[in-house]
Design an enzyme around this catalytic site. Structure first.
Site, PDB file in Angstrom:
ATOM      1  N   GLU A  68      37.867  38.244  85.711  1.00 58.31           N
ATOM      2  CA  GLU A  68      38.846  37.698  84.760  1.00 58.31           C
ATOM      3  C   GLU A  68      40.211  38.298  85.095  1.00 58.31           C
ATOM      4  O   GLU A  68      41.233  37.623  85.005  1.00 58.31           O
ATOM      5  CB  GLU A  68      38.423  38.076  83.343  1.00 58.31           C
ATOM      6  CG  GLU A  68      39.390  37.592  82.288  1.00 58.31           C
ATOM      7  CD  GLU A  68      38.882  37.846  80.874  1.00 58.31           C
ATOM      8  OE1 GLU A  68      37.659  37.759  80.626  1.00 58.31           O
ATOM      9  OE2 GLU A  68      39.735  38.155  80.024  1.00 58.31           O
ATOM     10  N   SER A  92      38.188  43.304  79.559  1.00 58.72           N
ATOM     11  CA  SER A  92      37.021  42.807  80.300  1.00 58.72           C
ATOM     12  C   SER A  92      37.415  42.451  81.730  1.00 58.72           C
ATOM     13  O   SER A  92      38.357  41.688  81.949  1.00 58.72           O
ATOM     14  CB  SER A  92      36.448  41.569  79.606  1.00 58.72           C
ATOM     15  OG  SER A  92      35.867  41.971  78.391  1.00 58.72           O
ATOM     16  N   ARG A 148      39.417  31.040  79.745  1.00 60.87           N
ATOM     17  CA  ARG A 148      40.267  31.950  80.540  1.00 60.87           C
ATOM     18  C   ARG A 148      40.822  31.243  81.779  1.00 60.87           C
ATOM     19  O   ARG A 148      40.925  31.822  82.853  1.00 60.87           O
ATOM     20  CB  ARG A 148      39.485  33.205  80.977  1.00 60.87           C
ATOM     21  CG  ARG A 148      38.847  33.966  79.858  1.00 60.87           C
ATOM     22  CD  ARG A 148      39.857  34.641  78.936  1.00 60.87           C
ATOM     23  NE  ARG A 148      39.153  35.346  77.880  1.00 60.87           N
ATOM     24  CZ  ARG A 148      38.817  34.796  76.717  1.00 60.87           C
ATOM     25  NH1 ARG A 148      39.152  33.535  76.449  1.00 60.87           N
ATOM     26  NH2 ARG A 148      38.171  35.487  75.807  1.00 60.87           N
TER      27      ARG A 148
HETATM   28  C1  LIG Z   1      42.085  46.909  76.030  1.00 61.59           C
HETATM   29  C2  LIG Z   1      42.224  45.458  76.420  1.00 61.59           C
HETATM   30  C3  LIG Z   1      41.605  44.483  75.666  1.00 61.59           C
HETATM   31  C4  LIG Z   1      41.698  43.129  76.014  1.00 61.59           C
HETATM   32  N1  LIG Z   1      41.088  42.192  75.238  1.00 61.59           N
HETATM   33  C5  LIG Z   1      41.213  40.892  75.550  1.00 61.59           C
HETATM   34  C6  LIG Z   1      40.590  39.876  74.731  1.00 61.59           C
HETATM   35  O1  LIG Z   1      39.964  40.144  73.721  1.00 61.59           O
HETATM   36  N2  LIG Z   1      40.720  38.581  75.122  1.00 61.59           N
HETATM   37  C7  LIG Z   1      41.424  38.224  76.226  1.00 61.59           C
HETATM   38  O2  LIG Z   1      41.510  37.027  76.519  1.00 61.59           O
HETATM   39  N3  LIG Z   1      42.016  39.146  77.007  1.00 61.59           N
HETATM   40  C8  LIG Z   1      41.935  40.460  76.694  1.00 61.59           C
HETATM   41  N4  LIG Z   1      42.541  41.407  77.484  1.00 61.59           N
HETATM   42  C9  LIG Z   1      43.250  40.978  78.709  1.00 61.59           C
HETATM   43  C10 LIG Z   1      44.770  40.691  78.532  1.00 61.59           C
HETATM   44  O3  LIG Z   1      45.295  41.408  77.431  1.00 61.59           O
HETATM   45  C11 LIG Z   1      45.041  39.205  78.361  1.00 61.59           C
HETATM   46  O4  LIG Z   1      44.590  38.456  79.479  1.00 61.59           O
HETATM   47  C12 LIG Z   1      46.548  38.929  78.155  1.00 61.59           C
HETATM   48  O5  LIG Z   1      46.710  37.594  77.791  1.00 61.59           O
HETATM   49  C13 LIG Z   1      47.387  39.214  79.396  1.00 61.59           C
HETATM   50  O6  LIG Z   1      48.742  39.184  79.015  1.00 61.59           O
HETATM   51  P1  LIG Z   1      49.828  40.033  79.806  1.00 61.59           P
HETATM   52  O7  LIG Z   1      51.153  39.768  79.215  1.00 61.59           O
HETATM   53  O8  LIG Z   1      49.430  41.462  79.868  1.00 61.59           O
HETATM   54  O9  LIG Z   1      49.715  39.339  81.232  1.00 61.59           O
HETATM   55  P2  LIG Z   1      49.811  40.053  82.661  1.00 61.59           P
HETATM   56  O10 LIG Z   1      48.635  40.942  82.840  1.00 61.59           O
HETATM   57  O11 LIG Z   1      51.156  40.644  82.842  1.00 61.59           O
HETATM   58  O12 LIG Z   1      49.638  38.779  83.610  1.00 61.59           O
HETATM   59  C14 LIG Z   1      48.402  38.090  83.661  1.00 61.59           C
HETATM   60  C15 LIG Z   1      48.591  36.791  84.454  1.00 61.59           C
HETATM   61  O13 LIG Z   1      49.452  35.937  83.723  1.00 61.59           O
HETATM   62  C16 LIG Z   1      50.580  35.578  84.522  1.00 61.59           C
HETATM   63  N5  LIG Z   1      51.742  35.479  83.629  1.00 61.59           N
HETATM   64  C17 LIG Z   1      52.256  36.446  82.817  1.00 61.59           C
HETATM   65  N6  LIG Z   1      53.294  35.955  82.121  1.00 61.59           N
HETATM   66  C18 LIG Z   1      53.455  34.668  82.520  1.00 61.59           C
HETATM   67  C19 LIG Z   1      54.378  33.629  82.161  1.00 61.59           C
HETATM   68  N7  LIG Z   1      55.347  33.836  81.279  1.00 61.59           N
HETATM   69  N8  LIG Z   1      54.222  32.428  82.748  1.00 61.59           N
HETATM   70  C20 LIG Z   1      53.237  32.199  83.653  1.00 61.59           C
HETATM   71  N9  LIG Z   1      52.345  33.144  84.047  1.00 61.59           N
HETATM   72  C21 LIG Z   1      52.458  34.355  83.473  1.00 61.59           C
HETATM   73  C22 LIG Z   1      50.735  36.716  85.524  1.00 61.59           C
HETATM   74  O14 LIG Z   1      51.444  36.302  86.678  1.00 61.59           O
HETATM   75  C23 LIG Z   1      49.284  37.028  85.807  1.00 61.59           C
HETATM   76  O15 LIG Z   1      48.754  36.124  86.729  1.00 61.59           O
HETATM   77  C24 LIG Z   1      42.461  42.760  77.152  1.00 61.59           C
HETATM   78  C25 LIG Z   1      43.111  43.758  77.901  1.00 61.59           C
HETATM   79  C26 LIG Z   1      42.999  45.078  77.539  1.00 61.59           C
HETATM   80  C27 LIG Z   1      43.731  46.122  78.351  1.00 61.59           C
END
Ligand SMILES: Cc1cc2nc3c(=O)[nH]c(=O)nc-3n(C[C@H](O)[C@H](O)[C@H](O)COP(=O)(O)OP(=O)(O)OC[C@H]3O[C@@H](n4cnc5c(N)ncnc54)[C@H](O)[C@@H]3O)c2cc1C
Length: 310
Positions: A294, A224, A175
């Site tokens: 995280e 998480s 992560r």
């Molecule tokens: C129900 C649920 C289950 C989940 N299960 C998992 C799991 O199994 N495993 C896991 O790893 N995560 C999990 N997550 C967390 C999340 O889905 C992941 O971390 C996901 O990768 C975040 O993507 P996002 O587009 O929503 O990013 P955001 O939440 O929009 O952003 C997260 C970070 O990434 C940065 N970011 C976003 N896009 C870019 C880009 N294009 N370039 C550079 N930086 C960027 C943002 O600035 C921020 O710092 C879960 C979340 C939920 C709600």
């Protein structure tokens, strides 16, 4: 620069600019105050044109599907770039390689790969974020991680200059991803393994069923909240510290999966943040283990702009 001058600067662009846009609309916790400016580009070329015109002093924040973000109630200063619904291209570029733009939802990548008889992306089906967010977080599940599939990425800097980079340009861990400063992801090339599409779709169904058995679904959360400390499970530490079901306001530790904090109604970001610190402090006191978040906590505290989006 005045607001009128700033808007004039963007007049020939094709994307959508919103002012004082409540970010609760864009986060899976459904909390977060307003962004001063929020820009959803029409496409990658429009994004680069936007960045080229952006004043150098303007703070920039990138938001995918907001599924790993706690945006504080006072919102975000500067400009938020929305990638979802903007950087949407997804295509096969070579026999086993896809080019995926940063705003494409991970679940779509998983299904697209399966339909092309490629295996290795099934785990992405359960990650409710964009590929850009998955690259930034090195998102993973069930022993698989995003960066193990990455052959190259395209990045952009705040002047709209694009670069093709390889995984060697990044420090990648659990992560954790650290790359050249001042660059964001706009696309990735994922190389997968030839397989059986029907079997991949079956595996996706299985993984999603397992997820709904073990994790709360249908309630606003961020997945998480804490990283697993080396050799330990954060959920188990939280549960055995007696924090399951504990609430501050409408923010509650899930009774199904103790590493999830739920917004059970109209929680504020401040309530979620207070509960998160309460959980970490209790685990440190009971087990002597420091928990590290995280989820990314961003923005300004407080603020009248706070809104819960249902
Ligand atoms: C129900 C649920 C289950 C989940 N299960 C998992 C799991 O199994 N495993 C896991 O790893 N995560 C999990 N997550 C967390 C999340 O889905 C992941 O971390 C996901 O990768 C975040 O993507 P996002 O587009 O929503 O990013 P955001 O939440 O929009 O952003 C997260 C970070 O990434 C940065 N970011 C976003 N896009 C870019 C880009 N294009 N370039 C550079 N930086 C960027 C943002 O600035 C921020 O710092 C879960 C979340 C939920 C709600």
């Amino acid at each position: 620069m005045t607001m009128a001058m700033m808007m004039d600067r963007y007049s020939t662009l094709r994307g959508e600019m919103r002012l004082a846009e409540p970010l609760a609309r864009y986060t899976s916790w459904r909390v977060g105050g307003p962004a001063e400016r929020c820009y959803r580009p029409a496409d990658l070329a429009d994004l680069c044109a936007f960045l080229r015109r952006l004043p150098v002093e303007e703070p920039l924040f990138w938001l995918g599907l907001g599924s790993n973000l706690l945006v504080r109630d006072g919102g975000i200063r500067g400009t938020v770039i929305l990638t979802h619904g903007a950087l949407q291209a997804l295509a096969m570029v070579e026999e086993h390689t896809l080019r995926v733009e940063a705003g494409v939802p991970c679940a779509k990548v998983a299904r697209f790969s399966a339909r092309h008889d490629l295996t290795g992306a099934e785990f992405l089906a359960g990650i409710p974020g964009t590929l850009g967010g998955a690259l930034a977080m090195n998102a993973g599940a069930w022993g698989s991680e995003t960066w193990t599939r990455v052959r190259a990425v395209e990045s952009v800097d705040r002047h709209g200059r694009r670069q093709l980079r390889t995984p060697e340009d990044y420090e990648i861990g659990y992560r954790h991803v650290q790359g050249p400063p001042g660059e964001w992801f706009v696309a990735a090339y994922l190389t997968l393994v030839p397989g059986d599409g029907a079997a991949s779709l079956g595996r996706i169904r299985q993984l999603l069923e397992r997820r709904s058995r073990t994790q709360p679904t249908g309630v606003a959360s961020c997945g998480s909240v804490f990283r697993n400390p080396p050799g330990r499970y954060a959920a188990q530490l939280i549960e055995t510290a007696g924090m399951k079901g504990v609430c501050i306001g409408a923010a509650c530790v899930s009774t199904k999966h103790a590493n999830f904090i739920l917004n059970t109604g109209k929680a504020t970001a401040a309530e979620i943040e207070a509960l998160l610190y309460e959980v970490a402090a209790t685990v440190a006191r009971v087990h002597g283990v420091p928990l590290v978040t995280e989820v990314q906590i961003v923005g300004e505290p407080g603020g009248a702009g706070s809104e819960t989006h249902e």
